[in-house]
Design a protein around this motif. Structure first.
Motif, PDB file in Angstrom:
ATOM      1  N   THR A 181       0.829  -1.208   0.000  1.00 56.11           N
ATOM      2  CA  THR A 181       0.000   0.000   0.000  1.00 56.11           C
ATOM      3  C   THR A 181       0.856   1.248   0.000  1.00 56.11           C
ATOM      4  O   THR A 181       0.608   2.203  -0.756  1.00 56.11           O
ATOM      5  CB  THR A 181      -0.938  -0.001   1.220  1.00 56.11           C
ATOM      6  N   ILE A 182       1.863   1.279   0.849  1.00 56.92           N
ATOM      7  CA  ILE A 182       2.756   2.430   0.918  1.00 56.92           C
ATOM      8  C   ILE A 182       3.425   2.675  -0.433  1.00 56.92           C
ATOM      9  O   ILE A 182       3.532   3.811  -0.904  1.00 56.92           O
ATOM     10  CB  ILE A 182       3.804   2.221   2.022  1.00 56.92           C
ATOM     11  N   VAL A 183       3.859   1.609  -1.086  1.00 52.45           N
ATOM     12  CA  VAL A 183       4.554   1.746  -2.359  1.00 52.45           C
ATOM     13  C   VAL A 183       3.614   2.283  -3.432  1.00 52.45           C
ATOM     14  O   VAL A 183       3.925   3.255  -4.129  1.00 52.45           O
ATOM     15  CB  VAL A 183       5.160   0.402  -2.799  1.00 52.45           C
ATOM     16  N   VAL A 184       2.436   1.666  -3.589  1.00 52.99           N
ATOM     17  CA  VAL A 184       1.552   2.084  -4.677  1.00 52.99           C
ATOM     18  C   VAL A 184       0.968   3.471  -4.455  1.00 52.99           C
ATOM     19  O   VAL A 184       0.562   4.144  -5.404  1.00 52.99           O
ATOM     20  CB  VAL A 184       0.410   1.072  -4.934  1.00 52.99           C
ATOM     21  N   GLN A 185       0.933   3.927  -3.197  1.00 47.28           N
ATOM     22  CA  GLN A 185       0.449   5.266  -2.919  1.00 47.28           C
ATOM     23  C   GLN A 185       1.559   6.309  -2.959  1.00 47.28           C
ATOM     24  O   GLN A 185       1.331   7.462  -2.610  1.00 47.28           O
ATOM     25  CB  GLN A 185      -0.272   5.308  -1.567  1.00 47.28           C
ATOM     26  N   GLY A 186       2.739   5.923  -3.373  1.00 49.59           N
ATOM     27  CA  GLY A 186       3.812   6.893  -3.543  1.00 49.59           C
ATOM     28  C   GLY A 186       4.487   7.324  -2.270  1.00 49.59           C
ATOM     29  O   GLY A 186       4.955   8.457  -2.160  1.00 49.59           O
ATOM     30  N   ASN A 187       4.528   6.435  -1.268  1.00 49.16           N
ATOM     31  CA  ASN A 187       5.183   6.728   0.017  1.00 49.16           C
ATOM     32  C   ASN A 187       4.716   8.041   0.638  1.00 49.16           C
ATOM     33  O   ASN A 187       5.524   8.899   0.988  1.00 49.16           O
ATOM     34  CB  ASN A 187       6.711   6.794  -0.152  1.00 49.16           C
ATOM     35  N   PRO A 188       3.413   8.263   0.782  1.00 50.40           N
ATOM     36  CA  PRO A 188       2.923   9.573   1.236  1.00 50.40           C
ATOM     37  C   PRO A 188       3.337   9.912   2.654  1.00 50.40           C
ATOM     38  O   PRO A 188       2.749   9.433   3.619  1.00 50.40           O
ATOM     39  CB  PRO A 188       1.398   9.434   1.122  1.00 50.40           C
ATOM     40  N   GLY A 189       4.353  10.726   2.783  1.00 52.55           N
ATOM     41  CA  GLY A 189       4.787  11.188   4.092  1.00 52.55           C
ATOM     42  C   GLY A 189       5.449  10.154   4.961  1.00 52.55           C
ATOM     43  O   GLY A 189       5.809  10.443   6.111  1.00 52.55           O
ATOM     44  N   ILE A 190       5.634   8.950   4.454  1.00 47.03           N
ATOM     45  CA  ILE A 190       6.133   7.888   5.317  1.00 47.03           C
ATOM     46  C   ILE A 190       7.586   8.120   5.707  1.00 47.03           C
ATOM     47  O   ILE A 190       8.005   7.792   6.820  1.00 47.03           O
ATOM     48  CB  ILE A 190       5.970   6.516   4.639  1.00 47.03           C
ATOM     49  N   LYS A 191       8.368   8.693   4.805  1.00 43.69           N
ATOM     50  CA  LYS A 191       9.761   8.968   5.157  1.00 43.69           C
ATOM     51  C   LYS A 191       9.834   9.919   6.344  1.00 43.69           C
ATOM     52  O   LYS A 191      10.718   9.796   7.197  1.00 43.69           O
ATOM     53  CB  LYS A 191      10.503   9.529   3.948  1.00 43.69           C
ATOM     54  N   ASP A 192       8.902  10.880   6.400  1.00 46.82           N
ATOM     55  CA  ASP A 192       8.881  11.800   7.543  1.00 46.82           C
ATOM     56  C   ASP A 192       8.568  11.058   8.840  1.00 46.82           C
ATOM     57  O   ASP A 192       9.021  11.456   9.913  1.00 46.82           O
ATOM     58  CB  ASP A 192       7.829  12.893   7.316  1.00 46.82           C
ATOM     59  N   SER A 193       7.776   9.999   8.739  1.00 48.13           N
ATOM     60  CA  SER A 193       7.405   9.265   9.949  1.00 48.13           C
ATOM     61  C   SER A 193       8.582   8.490  10.524  1.00 48.13           C
ATOM     62  O   SER A 193       8.582   8.160  11.715  1.00 48.13           O
ATOM     63  CB  SER A 193       6.245   8.315   9.672  1.00 48.13           C
ATOM     64  N   LEU A 194       9.576   8.182   9.709  1.00 44.84           N
ATOM     65  CA  LEU A 194      10.719   7.420  10.204  1.00 44.84           C
ATOM     66  C   LEU A 194      11.445   8.170  11.320  1.00 44.84           C
ATOM     67  O   LEU A 194      11.908   7.564  12.285  1.00 44.84           O
ATOM     68  CB  LEU A 194      11.686   7.098   9.060  1.00 44.84           C
ATOM     69  N   THR A 195      11.519   9.482  11.194  1.00 41.08           N
ATOM     70  CA  THR A 195      12.174  10.277  12.242  1.00 41.08           C
ATOM     71  C   THR A 195      11.417  10.171  13.558  1.00 41.08           C
ATOM     72  O   THR A 195      12.016   9.944  14.623  1.00 41.08           O
ATOM     73  CB  THR A 195      12.262  11.756  11.813  1.00 41.08           C
ATOM     74  N   SER A 196      10.107  10.320  13.486  1.00 42.59           N
ATOM     75  CA  SER A 196       9.313  10.221  14.719  1.00 42.59           C
ATOM     76  C   SER A 196       9.344   8.807  15.286  1.00 42.59           C
ATOM     77  O   SER A 196       9.315   8.623  16.509  1.00 42.59           O
ATOM     78  CB  SER A 196       7.872  10.658  14.456  1.00 42.59           C
ATOM     79  N   LEU A 197       9.433   7.807  14.414  1.00 40.35           N
ATOM     80  CA  LEU A 197       9.521   6.432  14.892  1.00 40.35           C
ATOM     81  C   LEU A 197      10.842   6.181  15.602  1.00 40.35           C
ATOM     82  O   LEU A 197      10.894   5.453  16.604  1.00 40.35           O
ATOM     83  CB  LEU A 197       9.350   5.461  13.728  1.00 40.35           C
ATOM     84  N   GLU A 198      11.898   6.757  15.101  1.00 41.35           N
ATOM     85  CA  GLU A 198      13.190   6.614  15.777  1.00 41.35           C
ATOM     86  C   GLU A 198      13.166   7.317  17.134  1.00 41.35           C
ATOM     87  O   GLU A 198      13.728   6.822  18.119  1.00 41.35           O
ATOM     88  CB  GLU A 198      14.301   7.162  14.884  1.00 41.35           C
ATOM     89  N   GLU A 199      12.503   8.461  17.204  1.00 39.56           N
ATOM     90  CA  GLU A 199      12.350   9.158  18.490  1.00 39.56           C
ATOM     91  C   GLU A 199      11.517   8.313  19.453  1.00 39.56           C
ATOM     92  O   GLU A 199      11.830   8.233  20.646  1.00 39.56           O
ATOM     93  CB  GLU A 199      11.685  10.522  18.272  1.00 39.56           C
ATOM     94  N   TRP A 200      10.453   7.710  18.918  1.00 38.91           N
ATOM     95  CA  TRP A 200       9.629   6.835  19.751  1.00 38.91           C
ATOM     96  C   TRP A 200      10.473   5.694  20.312  1.00 38.91           C
ATOM     97  O   TRP A 200      10.388   5.372  21.503  1.00 38.91           O
ATOM     98  CB  TRP A 200       8.473   6.267  18.926  1.00 38.91           C
ATOM     99  N   GLY A 201      11.302   5.088  19.474  1.00 36.96           N
ATOM    100  CA  GLY A 201      12.139   3.987  19.926  1.00 36.96           C
ATOM    101  C   GLY A 201      13.086   4.400  21.033  1.00 36.96           C
ATOM    102  O   GLY A 201      13.299   3.658  21.999  1.00 36.96           O
ATOM    103  N   ALA A 202      13.641   5.602  20.902  1.00 38.68           N
ATOM    104  CA  ALA A 202      14.558   6.095  21.930  1.00 38.68           C
ATOM    105  C   ALA A 202      13.817   6.353  23.239  1.00 38.68           C
ATOM    106  O   ALA A 202      14.298   5.994  24.324  1.00 38.68           O
ATOM    107  CB  ALA A 202      15.234   7.371  21.436  1.00 38.68           C
ATOM    108  N   ASN A 203      12.647   6.962  23.156  1.00 37.45           N
ATOM    109  CA  ASN A 203      11.869   7.262  24.365  1.00 37.45           C
ATOM    110  C   ASN A 203      11.381   5.983  25.037  1.00 37.45           C
ATOM    111  O   ASN A 203      11.406   5.862  26.262  1.00 37.45           O
ATOM    112  CB  ASN A 203      10.680   8.147  24.018  1.00 37.45           C
ATOM    113  N   ARG A 204      10.947   5.056  24.218  1.00 31.89           N
ATOM    114  CA  ARG A 204      10.456   3.803  24.764  1.00 31.89           C
ATOM    115  C   ARG A 204      11.569   3.012  25.425  1.00 31.89           C
ATOM    116  O   ARG A 204      11.362   2.317  26.425  1.00 31.89           O
ATOM    117  CB  ARG A 204       9.816   2.971  23.655  1.00 31.89           C
ATOM    118  N   GLY A 205      12.767   3.149  24.863  1.00 34.82           N
ATOM    119  CA  GLY A 205      13.902   2.391  25.381  1.00 34.82           C
ATOM    120  C   GLY A 205      14.314   2.773  26.789  1.00 34.82           C
ATOM    121  O   GLY A 205      14.908   1.960  27.495  1.00 34.82           O
ATOM    122  N   ILE A 206      13.995   4.007  27.197  1.00 31.47           N
ATOM    123  CA  ILE A 206      14.408   4.450  28.534  1.00 31.47           C
ATOM    124  C   ILE A 206      13.301   4.245  29.571  1.00 31.47           C
ATOM    125  O   ILE A 206      13.487   4.556  30.744  1.00 31.47           O
ATOM    126  CB  ILE A 206      14.833   5.941  28.518  1.00 31.47           C
TER     127      ILE A 206
END
Length: 446
Positions: A328-353
């Protein structure tokens, strides 16, 4: 393990859900009937009988061009009018245990017969045993009907509606759409304990140089007569190209998409938390992109079915779902998903502590979630309350971290934020802001 605690639904919800069979599961050729889904969200928000009736009137087009206290003037296209239950246009063999697998993907002709079959099986076996027997095979095709068949079944299971559940199983059978997992494809692996974590997997997938060309190829193929004759809608026709063994999309899925899940015997909660955060973050980062939203509501559906499956079938179901999300992400042209990677990495860091215990909502937070869902129930687009309802359910499960709850709350705020027309009563402001390559092809949004 169980997935979720069940809200206190009203005593009359199931009576409303039974009414769902007054209309066919699809309308307008290939559009999916959502009327029962929103009744569930409305009921969870504490809607009264009048509100439930309002939604039926809106969704069945009875309320067109009328003004109510809940909304401004309603103007709904006649194309959205539901259709009466259909009879088979041709004679069709009865569906039995001997042939039910042979009739999958039957271009919807056999839907009433499959529904009758599953009605009988649920009455004979009970819903849980019926799911355990039939869902594993059906889960391979969960991408069918833009994941709506999966949604219909899972939402039914969550509230123990046998009427909806038989429809959902029948819909999964007739809309069955695998994505490069059949015997004609190269060897694939749905899940593995050794695969990259889903966030890292998405980072690798979205960074792959082939992505844009795959989206273009899927789009071009979907416009050819072979795919147009399927009459599944532009999105679904693009998605179907990923099951073509002669095209690079299927090879890409089998090379790149393996979901990391713990080995049999280990708890799935951490993996489920990560997947829920991915869908919530993707929804917000994509500016509420329509088909990304279906990734969120379908994950809720899959999680509702998991307790009825054995451990291997649970993992396979999640693997099929993740494959559908990536496609779905691919056929929809990756709508904003690259931007979400940054927030996901932040989530991982916050969750880790944080400490490895579930975050307990305060009374104030519980009240905020209920009020937010209530604010969404005036929307004329059922996807608004459905999205908030799912995010609320995840927050209330209270086995996830506070970092995850922050993601759910931000996504919910974004869904109910006033759109360009000034209020949540209007349709959800689904983004048409695709990737740079596909911005000139907005006609793909269908």
């Amino acid at each position: 393990m169980t997935f979720y605690s069940t809200p206190n639904y009203s005593k009359y919800l199931h009576e409303w859900l039974k009414r769902g069979r007054n209309w066919h599961i699809e309308y307008g050729g290939y559009l999916s009937n959502h009327i029962t889904h929103n009744w569930i969200a409305l009921d969870a928000a504490g809607a009264n009988q009048e509100k439930m009736q309002w939604w039926e009137d809106v969704y069945t087009n009875k309320a067109a061009n009328k003004t109510t206290e809940a909304t401004a003037t309603i103007s709904i296209s006649t194309a959205n009018k539901l259709e009466a239950p259909r009879n088979n246009p041709i004679d069709y063999t009865e569906i039995t245990d001997a042939n039910w697998l042979n009739n999958l993907q039957s271009i919807r002709i056999a839907f009433p017969l499959y529904r009758d079959f599953f009605d009988k099986k649920i009455a004979e076996l009970g819903l849980s045993a019926c799911l355990k027997r039939y869902y594993p095979a059906l889960s391979e095709g969960m991408a069918g009907a833009a994941l709506h068949a999966t949604i219909h079944l899972g939402w039914a299971v969550d509230i123990d509606s046998t009427d909806m559940a038989a429809e959902g199983l029948a819909y999964m059978a007739t809309a069955f759409q695998p994505l490069a997992t059949g015997s004609i494809h190269t060897k694939h692996q749905l899940w593995s304990p050794d695969a990259p974590c889903p966030i890292q997997a998405l980072k690798q997938i979205l960074g792959d140089d082939r992505i844009l060309q795959l989206a273009e190829t899927a789009y071009s193929l979907s416009k050819t007569q072979d795919y147009k004759k399927l009459n599944r809608g532009g999105f679904q026709q693009r998605l179907i190209t990923f099951d073509n063994p002669q095209q690079p999309m299927s090879l890409f899925l089998n090379e790149m998409v393996t979901l990391r899940l713990p080995a049999i015997g280990h708890d799935l909660t951490t993996a489920v938390e990560e997947l829920s955060v991915i869908t919530a973050s993707a929804l917000r980062s994509s500016n509420n992109e329509f088909f990304i939203l279906h990734g969120l509501t379908s994950l809720h559906a899959v999680l509702s079915v998991l307790p009825h499956l054995d451990e291997n079938a649970q993992r396979n179901a999640l693997g099929y779902w993740f494959r559908a999300l990536v496609a779905t992400i691919v056929v929809q042209g990756n709508p904003g998903i690259k931007d979400s990677l940054t927030s996901l990495e932040e989530w991982g860091a916050n969750r880790g502590i944080e400490q490895a215990i579930g975050y307990q909502l305060s009374d104030e937070q519980k009240a905020w979630w209920l009020q937010t869902l209530k604010s969404a129930t005036d929307s004329l687009d059922e996807h608004v309350p459905k999205a908030v309802y799912v995010l609320k359910r995840w927050a209330e499960w209270q086995v996830f971290s506070s970092a995850s709850n922050d993601v759910y709350a931000k996504a919910a705020r974004h869904v109910v934020a006033a759109n360009e027309n000034g209020g949540v009563q209007d349709n959800l402001w689904f983004s048409k802001g695709f990737s740079t390559t596909s911005q000139d092809n907005r006609n793909r949004y269908d």
